[in-house]
Design a protein around this motif. Structure first.
Motif, PDB file in Angstrom:
ATOM      1  N   MET A 282       0.832  -1.204   0.000  1.00 23.02           N
ATOM      2  CA  MET A 282       0.000   0.000   0.000  1.00 23.02           C
ATOM      3  C   MET A 282       0.868   1.256   0.000  1.00 23.02           C
ATOM      4  SD  MET A 282      -2.859  -1.139   2.813  1.00 23.02           S
ATOM      5  CE  MET A 282      -1.613  -1.487   4.042  1.00 23.02           C
ATOM      6  N   GLN A 283       0.372   2.302  -0.686  1.00 23.35           N
ATOM      7  CA  GLN A 283       1.057   3.583  -0.691  1.00 23.35           C
ATOM      8  C   GLN A 283       1.206   4.101   0.733  1.00 23.35           C
ATOM      9  OE1 GLN A 283      -1.044   6.414  -3.133  1.00 23.35           O
ATOM     10  NE2 GLN A 283      -0.122   5.664  -5.010  1.00 23.35           N
ATOM     11  N   THR A 284       2.290   4.820   0.963  1.00 22.26           N
ATOM     12  CA  THR A 284       2.620   5.481   2.225  1.00 22.26           C
ATOM     13  C   THR A 284       2.812   4.521   3.400  1.00 22.26           C
ATOM     14  OG1 THR A 284       0.375   5.955   3.053  1.00 22.26           O
ATOM     15  CG2 THR A 284       1.319   7.540   1.484  1.00 22.26           C
ATOM     16  N   GLU A 285       2.872   3.236   3.155  1.00 26.54           N
ATOM     17  CA  GLU A 285       3.018   2.247   4.243  1.00 26.54           C
ATOM     18  C   GLU A 285       4.294   1.432   4.073  1.00 26.54           C
ATOM     19  OE1 GLU A 285       1.021   2.254   6.811  1.00 26.54           O
ATOM     20  OE2 GLU A 285      -0.345   3.729   5.936  1.00 26.54           O
ATOM     21  N   CYS A 286       5.417   2.117   3.810  1.00 24.67           N
ATOM     22  CA  CYS A 286       6.662   1.407   3.503  1.00 24.67           C
ATOM     23  C   CYS A 286       7.104   0.468   4.620  1.00 24.67           C
ATOM     24  CB  CYS A 286       7.775   2.385   3.141  1.00 24.67           C
ATOM     25  SG  CYS A 286       8.280   3.486   4.467  1.00 24.67           S
ATOM     26  N   PHE A 287       6.977   0.892   5.866  1.00 23.12           N
ATOM     27  CA  PHE A 287       7.448   0.056   6.966  1.00 23.12           C
ATOM     28  C   PHE A 287       6.634  -1.237   7.046  1.00 23.12           C
ATOM     29  CE2 PHE A 287       8.168   4.531   8.330  1.00 23.12           C
ATOM     30  CZ  PHE A 287       9.530   4.542   8.120  1.00 23.12           C
ATOM     31  N   ASP A 288       5.322  -1.117   6.950  1.00 26.22           N
ATOM     32  CA  ASP A 288       4.465  -2.306   6.974  1.00 26.22           C
ATOM     33  C   ASP A 288       4.701  -3.180   5.745  1.00 26.22           C
ATOM     34  OD1 ASP A 288       3.399  -1.444   9.361  1.00 26.22           O
ATOM     35  OD2 ASP A 288       1.575  -0.619   8.458  1.00 26.22           O
TER      36      ASP A 288
ATOM     37  N   ALA B  91      13.722  14.833   1.526  1.00 22.74           N
ATOM     38  CA  ALA B  91      14.094  13.472   1.898  1.00 22.74           C
ATOM     39  C   ALA B  91      13.036  12.959   2.864  1.00 22.74           C
ATOM     40  CB  ALA B  91      15.468  13.456   2.548  1.00 22.74           C
ATOM     41  N   GLU B  92      12.330  11.928   2.437  1.00 22.31           N
ATOM     42  CA  GLU B  92      11.260  11.333   3.235  1.00 22.31           C
ATOM     43  C   GLU B  92      11.774  10.029   3.844  1.00 22.31           C
ATOM     44  OE1 GLU B  92       6.741   9.604   2.516  1.00 22.31           O
ATOM     45  OE2 GLU B  92       7.928  10.237   0.795  1.00 22.31           O
ATOM     46  N   HIS B  93      11.570   9.868   5.136  1.00 18.97           N
ATOM     47  CA  HIS B  93      11.986   8.646   5.823  1.00 18.97           C
ATOM     48  C   HIS B  93      11.329   7.460   5.116  1.00 18.97           C
ATOM     49  CE1 HIS B  93      12.239   6.274   9.843  1.00 18.97           C
ATOM     50  NE2 HIS B  93      13.329   6.102   9.135  1.00 18.97           N
ATOM     51  N   HIS B  94      12.113   6.419   4.827  1.00 19.72           N
ATOM     52  CA  HIS B  94      11.603   5.340   3.990  1.00 19.72           C
ATOM     53  C   HIS B  94      12.336   4.046   4.315  1.00 19.72           C
ATOM     54  CE1 HIS B  94       9.284   4.135   0.484  1.00 19.72           C
ATOM     55  NE2 HIS B  94      10.354   3.554  -0.045  1.00 19.72           N
ATOM     56  N   ALA B  95      11.690   2.948   4.019  1.00 14.75           N
ATOM     57  CA  ALA B  95      12.309   1.628   4.158  1.00 14.75           C
ATOM     58  C   ALA B  95      12.178   0.888   2.836  1.00 14.75           C
ATOM     59  CB  ALA B  95      11.629   0.828   5.266  1.00 14.75           C
TER      60      ALA B  95
ATOM     61  N   VAL C 208       9.230  -1.966  -2.255  1.00 14.41           N
ATOM     62  CA  VAL C 208       7.975  -2.710  -2.416  1.00 14.41           C
ATOM     63  C   VAL C 208       6.755  -1.831  -2.131  1.00 14.41           C
ATOM     64  CG1 VAL C 208       9.018  -4.965  -1.973  1.00 14.41           C
ATOM     65  CG2 VAL C 208       8.146  -3.621  -0.041  1.00 14.41           C
ATOM     66  N   THR C 209       6.964  -0.513  -2.047  1.00 16.67           N
ATOM     67  CA  THR C 209       5.876   0.417  -1.742  1.00 16.67           C
ATOM     68  C   THR C 209       5.486   1.193  -2.988  1.00 16.67           C
ATOM     69  OG1 THR C 209       6.667   0.622   0.529  1.00 16.67           O
ATOM     70  CG2 THR C 209       5.204   2.363  -0.282  1.00 16.67           C
ATOM     71  N   PRO C 210       4.204   1.198  -3.340  1.00 19.94           N
ATOM     72  CA  PRO C 210       3.775   1.951  -4.525  1.00 19.94           C
ATOM     73  C   PRO C 210       4.026   3.448  -4.345  1.00 19.94           C
ATOM     74  CG  PRO C 210       1.968   0.607  -3.640  1.00 19.94           C
ATOM     75  CD  PRO C 210       3.092   0.528  -2.666  1.00 19.94           C
ATOM     76  N   THR C 211       4.546   4.075  -5.378  1.00 17.94           N
ATOM     77  CA  THR C 211       4.724   5.521  -5.362  1.00 17.94           C
ATOM     78  C   THR C 211       3.444   6.175  -5.871  1.00 17.94           C
ATOM     79  OG1 THR C 211       5.666   5.532  -7.578  1.00 17.94           O
ATOM     80  CG2 THR C 211       7.219   5.349  -5.727  1.00 17.94           C
ATOM     81  N   VAL C 212       3.286   7.446  -5.570  1.00 20.00           N
ATOM     82  CA  VAL C 212       2.065   8.163  -5.939  1.00 20.00           C
ATOM     83  C   VAL C 212       1.854   8.179  -7.450  1.00 20.00           C
ATOM     84  CG1 VAL C 212       0.927  10.414  -5.869  1.00 20.00           C
ATOM     85  CG2 VAL C 212       2.085   9.543  -3.850  1.00 20.00           C
ATOM     86  N   ASP C 213       2.933   8.396  -8.200  1.00 18.93           N
ATOM     87  CA  ASP C 213       2.818   8.477  -9.658  1.00 18.93           C
ATOM     88  C   ASP C 213       3.320   7.220 -10.373  1.00 18.93           C
ATOM     89  OD1 ASP C 213       1.618  11.006  -9.773  1.00 18.93           O
ATOM     90  OD2 ASP C 213       3.555  12.005  -9.589  1.00 18.93           O
ATOM     91  N   ALA C 214       3.390   6.119  -9.660  1.00 23.40           N
ATOM     92  CA  ALA C 214       3.808   4.823 -10.221  1.00 23.40           C
ATOM     93  C   ALA C 214       5.191   4.891 -10.876  1.00 23.40           C
ATOM     94  CB  ALA C 214       2.767   4.303 -11.214  1.00 23.40           C
TER      95      ALA C 214
ATOM     96  N   ARG D  67       3.606   4.159  13.661  1.00 22.92           N
ATOM     97  CA  ARG D  67       2.841   4.565  12.477  1.00 22.92           C
ATOM     98  C   ARG D  67       3.541   5.587  11.594  1.00 22.92           C
ATOM     99  NH1 ARG D  67       0.238   2.066   9.932  1.00 22.92           N
ATOM    100  NH2 ARG D  67      -0.825   3.795   9.014  1.00 22.92           N
ATOM    101  N   PHE D  68       4.476   6.372  12.146  1.00 24.27           N
ATOM    102  CA  PHE D  68       5.038   7.488  11.396  1.00 24.27           C
ATOM    103  C   PHE D  68       6.546   7.401  11.291  1.00 24.27           C
ATOM    104  CE2 PHE D  68       1.243   9.053  13.647  1.00 24.27           C
ATOM    105  CZ  PHE D  68       0.433   9.279  12.549  1.00 24.27           C
ATOM    106  N   GLY D  69       7.054   7.901  10.180  1.00 26.64           N
ATOM    107  CA  GLY D  69       8.490   7.966   9.995  1.00 26.64           C
ATOM    108  C   GLY D  69       9.052   9.238  10.604  1.00 26.64           C
ATOM    109  N   LEU D  70      10.341   9.386  10.484  1.00 25.52           N
ATOM    110  CA  LEU D  70      11.004  10.603  10.957  1.00 25.52           C
ATOM    111  C   LEU D  70      10.565  11.781  10.091  1.00 25.52           C
ATOM    112  CD1 LEU D  70      14.578   9.090  11.420  1.00 25.52           C
ATOM    113  CD2 LEU D  70      12.905   9.606  13.214  1.00 25.52           C
ATOM    114  N   PRO D  71      10.669  12.994  10.610  1.00 26.02           N
ATOM    115  CA  PRO D  71      10.252  14.160   9.818  1.00 26.02           C
ATOM    116  C   PRO D  71      11.043  14.298   8.518  1.00 26.02           C
ATOM    117  CG  PRO D  71      10.470  14.747  12.129  1.00 26.02           C
ATOM    118  CD  PRO D  71      11.023  13.364  11.977  1.00 26.02           C
ATOM    119  N   THR D  72      10.346  14.717   7.488  1.00 31.71           N
ATOM    120  CA  THR D  72      10.955  14.963   6.185  1.00 31.71           C
ATOM    121  C   THR D  72      11.952  16.115   6.297  1.00 31.71           C
ATOM    122  OG1 THR D  72       8.966  14.166   5.085  1.00 31.71           O
ATOM    123  CG2 THR D  72      10.409  15.571   3.782  1.00 31.71           C
TER     124      THR D  72
END
Length: 190
Positions: free
Chosen positions: A37-43, A72-76, A88-94, A112-117
């Motif tokens: 799912m989008q925006t759910e990289c950790f899960d 820079a957005e916190h990401h896994a 493995v996380t869908p991006t907004v614009d594919a 639920r949340f990553g570190l601040p951008t």
């Protein structure tokens, strides 16, 4: 205009990654797994590890608001057992690939949340610089909220004000960019 995946890893991105993120940017292919799912990289990464093994690589995905800023957005991402890394996380614009900066210090501190951008301006335009500063301020307030363990009645007004100021600054830079694009299109020979 929303931030997009950079078209190339240029000097601005390399400098941002080195100075702010203390790492080297690399291309990572986006290859989704069922149920991602989008925006759910950790899960999404946790699910990939449970299903297929491997490990999580923490770090930062770099987005660009063209002509305005880098963020820079916190990401896994997921590293498979053979060492292959993929997002493995869908991006907004594919987007088929992302720019990622590994950072083993960018650990997940909230369920639920990553570190601040983090942001850096790539424009000297005062409207763009102002918008970037308001974006960073909003992230600073978010960090305060996370450090406090969640939103409180005391922090709510501060968060709302930071958000309103960011939205207003973002609208101003988007309007300016739209006007510039219109002028450029009007000046093109037919």
């Amino acid at each position: 205009m929303k931030p997009i995946a950079p078209a190339q890893i240029d000097d601005n991105i390399i400098r941002f990654a080195h100075i702010v993120l203390k790492g080297l940017p690399e291309w990572i292919e986006v290859e989704l797994l069922e149920g991602s799912m989008q925006t759910e990289c950790f899960d999404n990464v946790d699910r990939a590890i449970r299903a297929h093994g491997g490990k999580a690589i923490m770090g930062w995905i770099i987005w660009e608001k063209p002509g305005v800023w880098l963020e820079a957005e916190h990401h896994a991402i997921w590293e498979q057992q053979d060492g292959t890394r993929r997002d493995v996380t869908p991006t907004v614009d594919a987007e088929p690939r992302i720019v990622f900066v590994p950072d083993d210090k960018a650990i997940r501190t909230h369920p639920r949340f990553g570190l601040p951008t983090r942001y850096v301006s790539i424009s000297k335009d005062p409207v763009a610089v102002h918008a970037m500063k308001k974006a960073q301020k909003m992230m600073d307030v978010r960090a305060e909220i996370l450090a406090a363990g969640g939103i409180s009645p005391k922090l709510m007004p501060k968060a709302q004000l930071a958000h309103r100021r960011f939205v207003k600054a973002l609208e101003a830079i988007d309007a300016k960019l739209a006007l510039q694009a219109k002028v450029e299109n009007d000046d093109k020979p037919e």
